[in-house]
Design an enzyme around this catalytic site. Structure first.
Site: not given
Length: 486
Positions: A358, A401
């Site tokens: 992440d 993301d």
């Protein structure tokens, strides 16, 4: 399911009707009907019947004299039978491709395919086929014919005997005249004329009664040759007259050309020069027309091949898009689910590794620099991850993301090395993120889990193992990695 059954039923009806038209000598109608069946079989993914329809089209186009289309369908059918391991019908394709070589006088090449067909006939799945006897008869008879054309009469007779052993009531009705005509030709060459005269009545009847549509023209050509060798000119003429009735029904230039060649040979042999010259003129005109038709057929065949390739390229493009993230070029969620099945299956009782990554403070990056810069950032990260796992695993964009990595069994010891390399490459990229709470450049958090997967786990379920490790990193320092070994 109901719609699928309806399509299958309709395809079967088209095929059976096309096959019936073929044996009624209505070849163009037969081709159209079987073509309809072919498309429907592919639509309902019935590859056995699809391959069978390809074979039938090869036979039909061979009977109409369109060698280009015949070979295209037969070769495609053979490839389909091999790819889908349809061992019960490969003999059909070997035999029919051999027949195309036989038509062209390439008997040694033809024999190679007929022998392959003979070997396939011994396959247990082929032996169980209802049509096994007729397939065996055709194969052995074809071998006999090609050896005959090579003047190997004893070997030819050996295979003829094998063919005759396949005759039963149903098979004999279809192939009686084909076998009889060839046998008489062979025995005449072997000096056994008494047998031939004994069956003269049946030979003369064959022009009208021969129901073997795929071999009818060859049978008549062979019969004319036999009567020519025997100097039985009146019988020869009767046979051509019977063929004339048949060709009128076909209404094609190919059949008119065939008939004209039979008459030309006859009138030249009996010394009727005037009639022979008239036929030569007619033949030249028919030949010219046939060449134009052949050219058009070849152009159509090229068009069809190009269209099929374009459709296949488009299908592959759409398939690639369906499993690929449009922005980064990585696999998407669907791709993850599909590939996870194979990795779980292959792992057995060994550990696989799943990683969840992440980007830290990605919202701040988007808010500060805008979404275009955010997309560039995602592409850079995707390229770094792709390079990091290039030879040992798979990487996917899971959404936003967040990225997922999937490693097969045996890669567990490399995970720490890969995680370190990712941290280093991200740092070297030097992507600004001045409002990040970690540091003013882009960073990434990584969580990995090494575990033995359950056989029923989905891709999404696998991620849950690694999510615990990612949560640990996020809760502590970020810009780091953590590995759980279960």
């Amino acid at each position: 399911m109901e719609q699928q059954e309806h399509i299958q039923k309709l395809a079967d009806e088209y095929y059976e009707e096309g096959r019936a038209r073929f044996f009624d000598h209505k070849l163009e109608e037969a081709a159209m009907l079987v073509q309809n069946a072919l498309h429907l079989y592919k639509k309902c993914d019935d590859m056995l019947k699809y391959a069978t329809a390809l074979n039938m089209l090869g036979v039909i186009y061979g009977a109409t004299g369109n060698e280009t289309m015949a070979v295209d369908y037969l070769v495609e059918g053979l490839e389909c039978a091999i790819d889908y391991q349809l061992n019960n019908i490969t003999t059909l394709f070997y035999n029919n491709i051999g027949s195309r070589y036989q038509e062209l006088g390439e008997h040694e090449k033809a024999i190679d395919y007929f022998l392959k067909s003979a070997r396939e006939l011994q396959n247990p799945t082929c032996i169980k086929e209802e049509r096994h006897r007729s397939w065996a008869l055709i194969t052995y008879l074809n071998l006999a014919v090609s050896y005959y054309e090579l003047n190997l009469y004893e070997l030819s007779y050996k295979y003829l005997e094998q063919a005759e052993r396949q005759l039963d009531e149903e098979v004999e009705e279809m192939y009686y005249y084909t076998v009889l005509i060839f046998k008489c030709r062979l025995l005449w060459q072997m000096g056994k004329g008494d047998y031939v005269y004994e069956y003269m009545e049946d030979l003369l009847a064959s022009g009208e009664k021969d129901s073997n549509a795929s071999d009818y023209l060859n049978d008549m050509k062979d019969l004319c040759q036999l009567f020519r060798d025997m100097k039985e000119y009146e019988y020869w003429k009767q046979t051509i007259s019977a063929v004339e009735t048949y060709t009128i029904d076909q209404k094609t230039v190919f059949f008119q050309l065939f008939l004209t060649e039979l008459w030309m040979d006859y009138y030249q042999t009996v010394g009727n020069e005037e009639r022979y010259v008239e036929l030569c003129v007619a033949h030249a005109d028919l030949y010219k027309r046939q060449k134009a038709i052949d050219a058009k057929d070849r152009a159509t065949a090229i068009d069809i091949k190009i269209q099929l390739r374009e459709k296949e390229a488009e299908r592959k493009r759409v398939e690639t898009m369906s499993v690929t993230d449009a922005l980064t070029g990585l696999g998407n969620r669907y791709s993850l689910e599909r590939e996870a099945v194979h990795i779980i299956r292959d792992a057995g009782s060994e550990r696989i590794t799943v990683g969840v990554l992440d980007i830290d403070c990605f919202k701040q990056l988007n808010d500060t620099y805008g979404h275009i810069q955010g997309d560039r950032c995602l592409k850079v990260v995707a390229d770094i991850l792709k390079e990091a796992v290039m030879d040992c695993g798979h990487v996917y964009r899971f959404g936003g993301d967040e990225f997922v990595m999937l490693f097969p069994a045996g890669m567990e010891n490399r995970i720490e090395e890969i995680a370190e390399a990712i941290l280093q490459k991200i740092a070297e990229a030097g992507i600004a993120n001045e409002h990040s709470v970690v540091q003013p450049n882009l960073t990434i958090s990584q969580g990995y889990a090494c575990f033995v997967p359950e056989g029923t786990e989905s891709g999404a379920r696998l991620i849950e193992h690694a999510d615990k490790a990612l949560y640990y990193v996020k809760r502590n320092s970020r810009n780091a990695y953590y590995i759980i070994r279960e």
